[in-house]
Write an enzyme that holds these catalytic residues in place. Structure first.
Site, PDB file in Angstrom:
ATOM      1  N   GLU A   3       0.876  -1.183   0.000  1.00  0.00           N
ATOM      2  CA  GLU A   3       0.000   0.000   0.000  1.00  0.00           C
ATOM      3  C   GLU A   3       0.906   1.224   0.000  1.00  0.00           C
ATOM      4  OE1 GLU A   3      -3.463   2.154   2.743  1.00  0.00           O
ATOM      5  OE2 GLU A   3      -2.194   0.612   3.608  1.00  0.00           O
ATOM      6  N   ASP A  46     -12.258  -0.935   2.945  1.00  0.00           N
ATOM      7  CA  ASP A  46     -11.202  -0.679   3.918  1.00  0.00           C
ATOM      8  C   ASP A  46     -11.764  -0.091   5.222  1.00  0.00           C
ATOM      9  OD1 ASP A  46      -8.639  -0.612   4.950  1.00  0.00           O
ATOM     10  OD2 ASP A  46      -7.877   0.905   3.581  1.00  0.00           O
ATOM     11  N   ASP A  47     -11.781   1.236   5.337  1.00  0.00           N
ATOM     12  CA  ASP A  47     -12.316   1.951   6.504  1.00  0.00           C
ATOM     13  C   ASP A  47     -13.323   2.976   5.992  1.00  0.00           C
ATOM     14  OD1 ASP A  47     -10.382   1.083   8.861  1.00  0.00           O
ATOM     15  OD2 ASP A  47      -9.126   1.488   7.115  1.00  0.00           O
TER      16      ASP A  47
END
Length: 335
Positions: A197, A275-276
């Site tokens: 990432e 993800d978030d």
């Protein structure tokens, strides 16, 4: 969001349950638990959601966890996610949680696990979503700490299907956690890890070779290494890509710059995830909608991404068969 994104049957494989805490729920929990937050109003809290990098996000992410105190808090957070996931067409979700982050705040494992597990136990009946729980370990903490928590989870027979590796990637390579993953493998758990990432493509290679992971979370920097791309294509290693997250955390400058189209074209086994989502601008349906708008993708690409998510999941063969049947029906309905 179009009807396509809402009805497309899909699995979500890269989701941090703590990252689904919406500002409204944070303030509600803070009030009921008597917690004074540094950002006491909805407006002041929302103003913090501009990030320059992964660490700036993590600072707020961990600060907001302070409101999670009771089993009911963890259960409410989980059900709120499942409700949104159902609306976005998710049929199966593999959900990560951060046990070390809660222990560091004085919250017992039994509280965090019990609350999340209670919501997941009825997820299929309540929301039509099958689920699995993954314990994600903080890579900026020690391996000894992770091993201690893993042993505690195993001793309490926590209903986890696997372990993962998350948090600050740069400077915390996969090689730091070889013993942790060996222990989890011996316990029969699935193995995943964040890699590539913000960290280099070599972290993806190390996660595969040193940790023996079955799936890479993110992995977008793999495209910087042609030999690695060829390997990922040949082995069909799943990569759980989170486009809006990558943009918000400045891993890519804009969605137009995202390598996902190249990854799809190369034949890499990529899926789309959120993800978030409370922090990064949307749940999985919003990610699909943004990609469709940016790249003019039609139903065929959406089908490929959804199919990848289903086959890359740890769901049973029977459950995968059910989801593939739903996907076939969706494709037929597109004409």
């Amino acid at each position: 969001m179009t009807t396509q994104e809402l009805t497309l049957p899909k699995a979500e494989l890269h989701l941090h349950i703590e990252g689904t805490l919406e500002p409204e729920l944070i303030l509600e929990m803070a009030e009921r638990n008597g917690i004074v937050l540094p950002f006491p109003t909805l407006e002041s809290l929302r103003a913090q959601y501009e990030f320059t990098d992964l660490q700036s996000f993590l600072n707020l992410y961990y600060a907001n966890m302070a409101v999670l105190i009771t089993e009911a808090d963890f259960a409410d957070m989980t059900r709120a996610y499942l409700r949104r996931a159902q609306a976005a067409g998710v049929r199966h979700a593999e959900i990560m949680f951060d046990p070390q982050a809660h222990l560091a705040r004085g919250v017992e494992l039994t509280t965090a696990v019990g609350g999340i597990a209670a919501a997941l136990a009825s997820s299929e009946a309540d929301f039509g979503i099958s689920t699995g729980l993954i314990a994600a370990f903080l890579r900026d903490e020690s391996e000894a700490s992770a091993l201690e928590v893993l042993e505690a989870l195993l001793a309490m027979e926590a209903p986890i299907i696997g372990i993962g590796l998350d948090s600050a990637e740069v400077g915390n390579p996969p090689s730091k956690f070889v013993r942790l993953f060996e222990r989890a493998r011996k316990a029969g758990l699935h193995l995943v890890a964040h890699a590539g990432e913000e960290g280099p493509a070599s972290y993806v290679t190390d996660a595969l070779d040193l940790l023996g992971v079955e799936r890479i979370d993110h992995g977008i920097r793999s495209v910087e290494d042609p030999a690695l791309v060829a390997r990922l294509v040949a082995e069909q290693v799943p990569l759980t890509v989170c486009p809006l997250s990558n943009v918000r955390l400045r891993a890519v400058n804009t969605l137009a710059d995202h390598p996902l189209p190249r990854m799809v074209e190369a034949g890499m086994n990529v899926s789309v995830n959120s993800d978030d989502p409370a922090y990064f601008g949307g749940y999985v349906g919003t990610n699909f909608a943004a990609l469709e708008k940016e790249f003019a993708w039609g139903a065929s690409v959406a089908q490929t991404l959804a199919s990848n998510s289903i086959r890359s999941s740890f769901a049973s063969d029977a459950r995968k068969g059910e989801m593939f049947a739903e996907l076939d029906s969706w494709v037929a309905a597109q004409g």
